[in-house]
Design a protein around this motif. Structure first.
Motif, PDB file in Angstrom:
ATOM      1  N   GLY A 260       0.796  -1.218   0.000  1.00  0.00           N
ATOM      2  CA  GLY A 260       0.000   0.000   0.000  1.00  0.00           C
ATOM      3  C   GLY A 260       0.830   1.270   0.000  1.00  0.00           C
ATOM      4  N   VAL A 261       0.230   2.329   0.545  1.00  0.00           N
ATOM      5  CA  VAL A 261       0.859   3.652   0.556  1.00  0.00           C
ATOM      6  C   VAL A 261       0.571   4.338   1.890  1.00  0.00           C
ATOM      7  CG1 VAL A 261       0.732   4.003  -1.946  1.00  0.00           C
ATOM      8  CG2 VAL A 261      -1.195   4.690  -0.487  1.00  0.00           C
ATOM      9  N   ILE A 262       1.248   5.449   2.095  1.00  0.00           N
ATOM     10  CA  ILE A 262       0.968   6.318   3.238  1.00  0.00           C
ATOM     11  C   ILE A 262       0.120   7.486   2.752  1.00  0.00           C
ATOM     12  CG2 ILE A 262       1.960   7.911   4.932  1.00  0.00           C
ATOM     13  CD1 ILE A 262       2.396   4.993   5.613  1.00  0.00           C
ATOM     14  N   LEU A 263      -0.992   7.731   3.407  1.00  0.00           N
ATOM     15  CA  LEU A 263      -1.828   8.903   3.136  1.00  0.00           C
ATOM     16  C   LEU A 263      -1.681   9.844   4.321  1.00  0.00           C
ATOM     17  CD1 LEU A 263      -5.087   7.190   1.785  1.00  0.00           C
ATOM     18  CD2 LEU A 263      -3.112   8.028   0.483  1.00  0.00           C
ATOM     19  N   ILE A 264      -1.167  11.026   4.070  1.00  0.00           N
ATOM     20  CA  ILE A 264      -0.841  11.944   5.162  1.00  0.00           C
ATOM     21  C   ILE A 264      -1.447  13.315   4.881  1.00  0.00           C
ATOM     22  CG2 ILE A 264       1.377  12.547   4.091  1.00  0.00           C
ATOM     23  CD1 ILE A 264       2.531  12.733   6.955  1.00  0.00           C
ATOM     24  N   SER A 265      -1.946  13.951   5.925  1.00  0.00           N
ATOM     25  CA  SER A 265      -2.544  15.282   5.773  1.00  0.00           C
ATOM     26  C   SER A 265      -1.962  16.236   6.802  1.00  0.00           C
ATOM     27  CB  SER A 265      -4.068  15.219   5.916  1.00  0.00           C
ATOM     28  OG  SER A 265      -4.435  14.778   7.203  1.00  0.00           O
ATOM     29  N   LEU A 266      -1.791  17.477   6.374  1.00  0.00           N
ATOM     30  CA  LEU A 266      -1.273  18.549   7.223  1.00  0.00           C
ATOM     31  C   LEU A 266      -2.404  19.543   7.459  1.00  0.00           C
ATOM     32  CD1 LEU A 266       1.444  19.644   8.479  1.00  0.00           C
ATOM     33  CD2 LEU A 266       1.613  21.068   6.429  1.00  0.00           C
ATOM     34  N   GLN A 267      -2.640  19.894   8.727  1.00  0.00           N
ATOM     35  CA  GLN A 267      -3.713  20.817   9.077  1.00  0.00           C
ATOM     36  C   GLN A 267      -3.147  22.058   9.750  1.00  0.00           C
ATOM     37  OE1 GLN A 267      -5.633  17.423  11.301  1.00  0.00           O
ATOM     38  NE2 GLN A 267      -7.500  18.449  10.620  1.00  0.00           N
ATOM     39  N   ASN A 268      -3.888  23.169   9.647  1.00  0.00           N
ATOM     40  CA  ASN A 268      -3.519  24.357  10.410  1.00  0.00           C
ATOM     41  C   ASN A 268      -4.176  24.296  11.781  1.00  0.00           C
ATOM     42  OD1 ASN A 268      -6.218  25.117  10.060  1.00  0.00           O
ATOM     43  ND2 ASN A 268      -5.757  26.527   8.380  1.00  0.00           N
ATOM     44  N   ASN A 269      -3.986  25.352  12.584  1.00  0.00           N
ATOM     45  CA  ASN A 269      -4.516  25.301  13.950  1.00  0.00           C
ATOM     46  C   ASN A 269      -6.027  25.468  14.014  1.00  0.00           C
ATOM     47  OD1 ASN A 269      -4.613  27.981  13.283  1.00  0.00           O
ATOM     48  ND2 ASN A 269      -3.534  28.720  15.097  1.00  0.00           N
ATOM     49  N   GLN A 270      -6.658  25.688  12.854  1.00  0.00           N
ATOM     50  CA  GLN A 270      -8.123  25.732  12.789  1.00  0.00           C
ATOM     51  C   GLN A 270      -8.699  24.394  12.323  1.00  0.00           C
ATOM     52  OE1 GLN A 270      -9.749  28.492  13.874  1.00  0.00           O
ATOM     53  NE2 GLN A 270      -7.692  29.249  14.372  1.00  0.00           N
ATOM     54  N   LYS A 271      -7.846  23.380  12.275  1.00  0.00           N
ATOM     55  CA  LYS A 271      -8.213  22.023  11.860  1.00  0.00           C
ATOM     56  C   LYS A 271      -8.542  21.927  10.371  1.00  0.00           C
ATOM     57  CE  LYS A 271     -10.014  20.765  16.445  1.00  0.00           C
ATOM     58  NZ  LYS A 271     -11.119  20.140  17.201  1.00  0.00           N
ATOM     59  N   GLU A 272      -8.146  22.950   9.615  1.00  0.00           N
ATOM     60  CA  GLU A 272      -8.361  22.925   8.175  1.00  0.00           C
ATOM     61  C   GLU A 272      -7.186  22.214   7.505  1.00  0.00           C
ATOM     62  OE1 GLU A 272     -10.577  27.288   7.953  1.00  0.00           O
ATOM     63  OE2 GLU A 272      -8.406  27.119   7.700  1.00  0.00           O
ATOM     64  N   ILE A 273      -7.480  21.368   6.527  1.00  0.00           N
ATOM     65  CA  ILE A 273      -6.416  20.647   5.829  1.00  0.00           C
ATOM     66  C   ILE A 273      -5.694  21.599   4.883  1.00  0.00           C
ATOM     67  CG2 ILE A 273      -5.902  18.808   4.191  1.00  0.00           C
ATOM     68  CD1 ILE A 273      -8.144  17.193   5.418  1.00  0.00           C
ATOM     69  N   VAL A 274      -4.395  21.724   5.090  1.00  0.00           N
ATOM     70  CA  VAL A 274      -3.563  22.607   4.275  1.00  0.00           C
ATOM     71  C   VAL A 274      -3.032  21.865   3.054  1.00  0.00           C
ATOM     72  CG1 VAL A 274      -1.476  24.034   4.260  1.00  0.00           C
ATOM     73  CG2 VAL A 274      -2.905  23.934   6.311  1.00  0.00           C
ATOM     74  N   LYS A 275      -2.530  20.653   3.281  1.00  0.00           N
ATOM     75  CA  LYS A 275      -1.984  19.848   2.186  1.00  0.00           C
ATOM     76  C   LYS A 275      -2.208  18.377   2.472  1.00  0.00           C
ATOM     77  CE  LYS A 275       1.640  23.031   0.644  1.00  0.00           C
ATOM     78  NZ  LYS A 275       3.035  23.155   0.155  1.00  0.00           N
ATOM     79  N   ARG A 276      -2.353  17.607   1.388  1.00  0.00           N
ATOM     80  CA  ARG A 276      -2.423  16.145   1.475  1.00  0.00           C
ATOM     81  C   ARG A 276      -1.339  15.557   0.583  1.00  0.00           C
ATOM     82  NH1 ARG A 276      -8.252  16.855   1.053  1.00  0.00           N
ATOM     83  NH2 ARG A 276      -9.321  16.122   2.938  1.00  0.00           N
ATOM     84  N   LYS A 277      -0.795  14.416   1.004  1.00  0.00           N
ATOM     85  CA  LYS A 277       0.206  13.752   0.170  1.00  0.00           C
ATOM     86  C   LYS A 277       0.066  12.240   0.277  1.00  0.00           C
ATOM     87  CE  LYS A 277       3.733  17.163  -0.643  1.00  0.00           C
ATOM     88  NZ  LYS A 277       5.155  17.317  -0.981  1.00  0.00           N
ATOM     89  N   LYS A 278       0.560  11.573  -0.771  1.00  0.00           N
ATOM     90  CA  LYS A 278       0.615  10.109  -0.804  1.00  0.00           C
ATOM     91  C   LYS A 278       2.081   9.721  -0.965  1.00  0.00           C
ATOM     92  CE  LYS A 278      -2.380   7.919  -3.365  1.00  0.00           C
ATOM     93  NZ  LYS A 278      -3.078   7.327  -4.551  1.00  0.00           N
ATOM     94  N   ALA A 279       2.535   8.788  -0.146  1.00  0.00           N
ATOM     95  CA  ALA A 279       3.944   8.399  -0.188  1.00  0.00           C
ATOM     96  C   ALA A 279       4.083   6.895  -0.348  1.00  0.00           C
ATOM     97  CB  ALA A 279       4.650   8.852   1.091  1.00  0.00           C
ATOM     98  N   THR A 280       5.081   6.510  -1.118  1.00  0.00           N
ATOM     99  CA  THR A 280       5.371   5.088  -1.278  1.00  0.00           C
ATOM    100  C   THR A 280       6.198   4.591  -0.094  1.00  0.00           C
ATOM    101  OG1 THR A 280       7.351   5.624  -2.557  1.00  0.00           O
ATOM    102  CG2 THR A 280       5.314   5.231  -3.783  1.00  0.00           C
ATOM    103  N   ILE A 281       6.218   3.281   0.077  1.00  0.00           N
ATOM    104  CA  ILE A 281       6.895   2.664   1.218  1.00  0.00           C
ATOM    105  C   ILE A 281       8.063   1.826   0.722  1.00  0.00           C
ATOM    106  CG2 ILE A 281       6.615   1.110   3.186  1.00  0.00           C
ATOM    107  CD1 ILE A 281       3.589   1.774   3.056  1.00  0.00           C
TER     108      ILE A 281
END
Length: 359
Positions: A260-281
């Motif tokens: 599979g893959v890694i699905l990762i999300s970055l949020q600001n302090n308002q809990k809003e998603i700033v960026k999403r990324k998919k990474a290989t393992i």
């Protein structure tokens, strides 16, 4: 009866007048703050510090007089190299009197910032022998201040100056720190002090940092590279992420397979998603990098999507059947951790190692 009524009205008027007038403490603090703000010499700083000392003897349960006296001594320490240690030690002694009186996180951030400045003052006395120890101590103090209050402009400013000083010492690029100071200046007035007596200094220092003359070869090359990027990219309205803002590099460990893959999300302090990324393992690890981030507070979470269906799967009793993790390696007792436990301040490029959880 009329006399009693007249007396009552008179007493009420006197009480109301007294309530609306500044207290003796506020007046004395106002005068001392004025003296500190106008201080240009060590003699001026000493006189201002003496005013705060007199106030603290009358109001020993107030933390602000101790704080400002310590600040005056710290500034003196930077100016008088021969007495640098002596003045920094006295600043530390006075600040230690303030610490037990501070209860609010916002105020603790101010004290932590001043603590970092005292460590820096100790470093300046003998940079060659003290650099490694006190730079780490001051950096930690500024980081702790930002964890207590990520919006505190003085903590952000002193952190920038500390890193800028280290860069100058090692003849490194100053451009990123000047850019950070400019961003800080734009956001400076968003911070509201608790009262007129609470710390509100530093903006002029930030202005001087933002206007710093860049003479290093690296800075000139980087500035030219940025200018060329802006000039030549007709389809791109903003510079590449790698040239603007900070980066976060997250190394994800503890994966039980390469599936599979890694699905990762970055949020600001308002809990809003700033960026999403998919990474290989690879080798049961994954590395993810977010670029072009502005200073602030962020949160991070991820899942090990082993079956590539784009979501976290659950098994019996709604227990996750795939791996997941959070910034700070935060853990929850009966479910996900509180959002605050997954947040972190970003004031420079950051690397973190995250450990994956499975059930």
């Amino acid at each position: 009866m009329k006399n009693l009524l007249a007396i009552f009205i008179f007493v009420f008027m006197i009480a109301s007048y007294a309530f609306t007038q500044p207290s003796a403490y506020q007046k004395a603090m106002g005068r001392a703050l004025g003296a500190l703000g106008q201080a240009e010499t060590t003699e001026d700083l000493q006189k201002a510090g003496n005013q705060f000392q007199r106030i603290s003897t009358q109001m020993p349960n107030e933390w602000l007089p101790y704080y400002y006296q310590s600040l005056a001594l710290t500034r003196m320490s930077f100016e008088e190299k021969e007495r640098g240690d002596e003045l920094a030690d006295e600043a530390q002694r006075i600040l230690d009197l303030a610490k037990p009186l501070v209860t609010e996180a916002k105020d603790k951030a101010e004290v932590k910032t001043l603590q970092g400045m005292i460590y820096t003052a100790k470093l300046v006395v003998d940079p060659m022998s003290r650099g490694q120890l006190y730079s780490a101590m001051s950096g930690k103090a500024y980081q702790e201040a930002l964890q207590l209050d990520p919006t505190n402009p003085r903590a952000r400013l002193m952190s920038i100056r500390s890193k800028m000083g280290a860069a100058q010492f090692f003849k490194q690029d100053l451009f990123p720190f000047i850019q950070q100071a400019k961003v800080l200046l734009d956001e400076w007035d968003n911070f509201t002090p608790t009262s007129k007596l609470h710390p509100n200094w530093g903006k002029k220092i930030a202005q001087s940092v933002a206007k710093a003359d860049i003479k290093s070869e690296k800075s000139s090359k980087r500035t030219a590279k940025l200018a060329k990027s802006l000039e030549n990219s007709s389809a791109q309205t903003t510079p590449p992420d790698s040239l603007l803002g900070f980066s976060i590099e997250a190394t994800i460990t503890g994966l039980r397979s390469n599936d599979g893959v890694i699905l990762i999300s970055l949020q600001n302090n308002q809990k809003e998603i700033v960026k999403r990324k998919k990474a290989t393992i690879q080798n049961k690890q994954a590395v993810v990098q977010f670029d072009g981030l502005q200073p602030g507070t962020y949160a991070l979470k991820y899942i090990h999507d082993e079956n590539n269906d784009g979501k976290l799967n659950f098994g019996f009793m709604h227990i996750p059947s795939e791996g997941y993790g959070y910034a700070n390696n935060a853990r929850g007792s009966m479910g996900p951790p509180a959002f605050e436990k997954t947040t972190f301040p970003l004031q420079s490029n950051l690397k973190m190692t995250l450990s994956t959880m499975y059930h």
